[in-house]
Write an enzyme that holds these catalytic residues in place. Sequence first.
Site, PDB file in Angstrom:
ATOM      1  N   LYS A  91       7.389  -1.187  -1.308  1.00  0.00           N
ATOM      2  CA  LYS A  91       6.118  -0.907  -1.980  1.00  0.00           C
ATOM      3  C   LYS A  91       6.360  -0.415  -3.407  1.00  0.00           C
ATOM      4  O   LYS A  91       5.722  -0.865  -4.356  1.00  0.00           O
ATOM      5  CB  LYS A  91       5.393   0.169  -1.177  1.00  0.00           C
ATOM      6  CG  LYS A  91       3.893   0.072  -1.184  1.00  0.00           C
ATOM      7  CD  LYS A  91       3.274   1.129  -0.286  1.00  0.00           C
ATOM      8  CE  LYS A  91       2.851   0.573   1.056  1.00  0.00           C
ATOM      9  NZ  LYS A  91       1.971   1.484   1.797  1.00  0.00           N
ATOM     10  N   ASP A 103      -2.863   2.268   0.509  1.00  0.00           N
ATOM     11  CA  ASP A 103      -2.930   2.113   1.957  1.00  0.00           C
ATOM     12  C   ASP A 103      -3.269   0.657   2.202  1.00  0.00           C
ATOM     13  O   ASP A 103      -4.203   0.121   1.616  1.00  0.00           O
ATOM     14  CB  ASP A 103      -3.967   3.024   2.615  1.00  0.00           C
ATOM     15  CG  ASP A 103      -3.701   3.146   4.117  1.00  0.00           C
ATOM     16  OD1 ASP A 103      -2.560   3.451   4.498  1.00  0.00           O
ATOM     17  OD2 ASP A 103      -4.616   2.898   4.913  1.00  0.00           O
ATOM     18  N   LYS A 110       5.094 -14.096  -4.946  1.00  0.00           N
ATOM     19  CA  LYS A 110       4.253 -13.175  -4.172  1.00  0.00           C
ATOM     20  C   LYS A 110       3.568 -12.173  -5.095  1.00  0.00           C
ATOM     21  O   LYS A 110       2.394 -11.863  -4.937  1.00  0.00           O
ATOM     22  CB  LYS A 110       5.106 -12.446  -3.126  1.00  0.00           C
ATOM     23  CG  LYS A 110       4.282 -11.485  -2.278  1.00  0.00           C
ATOM     24  CD  LYS A 110       5.162 -10.565  -1.456  1.00  0.00           C
ATOM     25  CE  LYS A 110       4.348  -9.439  -0.870  1.00  0.00           C
ATOM     26  NZ  LYS A 110       5.155  -8.450  -0.175  1.00  0.00           N
ATOM     27  N   ARG A 118      -1.681  -6.511  -2.966  1.00  0.00           N
ATOM     28  CA  ARG A 118      -1.282  -5.357  -3.782  1.00  0.00           C
ATOM     29  C   ARG A 118      -1.393  -5.694  -5.268  1.00  0.00           C
ATOM     30  O   ARG A 118      -1.852  -4.872  -6.071  1.00  0.00           O
ATOM     31  CB  ARG A 118       0.140  -4.917  -3.414  1.00  0.00           C
ATOM     32  CG  ARG A 118       0.492  -3.566  -4.000  1.00  0.00           C
ATOM     33  CD  ARG A 118       1.732  -2.937  -3.363  1.00  0.00           C
ATOM     34  NE  ARG A 118       1.411  -2.482  -2.010  1.00  0.00           N
ATOM     35  CZ  ARG A 118       1.955  -3.003  -0.911  1.00  0.00           C
ATOM     36  NH1 ARG A 118       2.838  -3.966  -0.987  1.00  0.00           N
ATOM     37  NH2 ARG A 118       1.619  -2.550   0.267  1.00  0.00           N
TER      38      ARG A 118
END
Length: 195
Positions: free
Chosen positions: A14, A69, A174, A180
Amino acid sequence: MEKEIIVASNNEGKIREIQDILNEYKVISMKDLGIDIEIEENGETFEENAFIKARAIAKVTGKLCIADDSGLCMEAFNGFPGIKTARFLGENATQAERNQYIMEKVQGLPKEKRKCKFVCTIAAVIPEQEEKVFRGELEGYITTEIKIDGGFGMDPIFELENGKTLAEIGTKEKDKISHRYKALIQLKEYLEKIM
């Protein structure tokens, strides 16, 4: 002066993704700051959980903090696993076990019944000043077989419209389409106004 963003996370995948997309900022993790606190994510939505994390770390640091989240929502199963994506098999389950469980759940289902989406919400909290939330979604399907084990999280089982999984298309591709990415681009526009 270098622009810094504190992220309420220690998830290396992340953090890397956030750093790649917000490349003009220095992304700092909780680990970098020596913050080792357990934050209980007991919200009912992705947004609530993102705010719980961002507020907790913003309070400790007194600085702008962001928290993400995110999770997988499967259409045929009423949005399962949703906000429990990282924990639906218990705290000690591996990512491979979670991926296997989800693939087994869709075995024998036609493609349209394997529809799903990744959701990402990012909360930005400036202590005692402002709170904002940004949301991105990416639609796809659960694959019935792992073709290539790469990426992180559920990338190997998330199939795009073109038949390739997120693991197959690689990080650079991606980063241009992910849930995200979509949330971070909105965050980036916001940060440009305030920093």
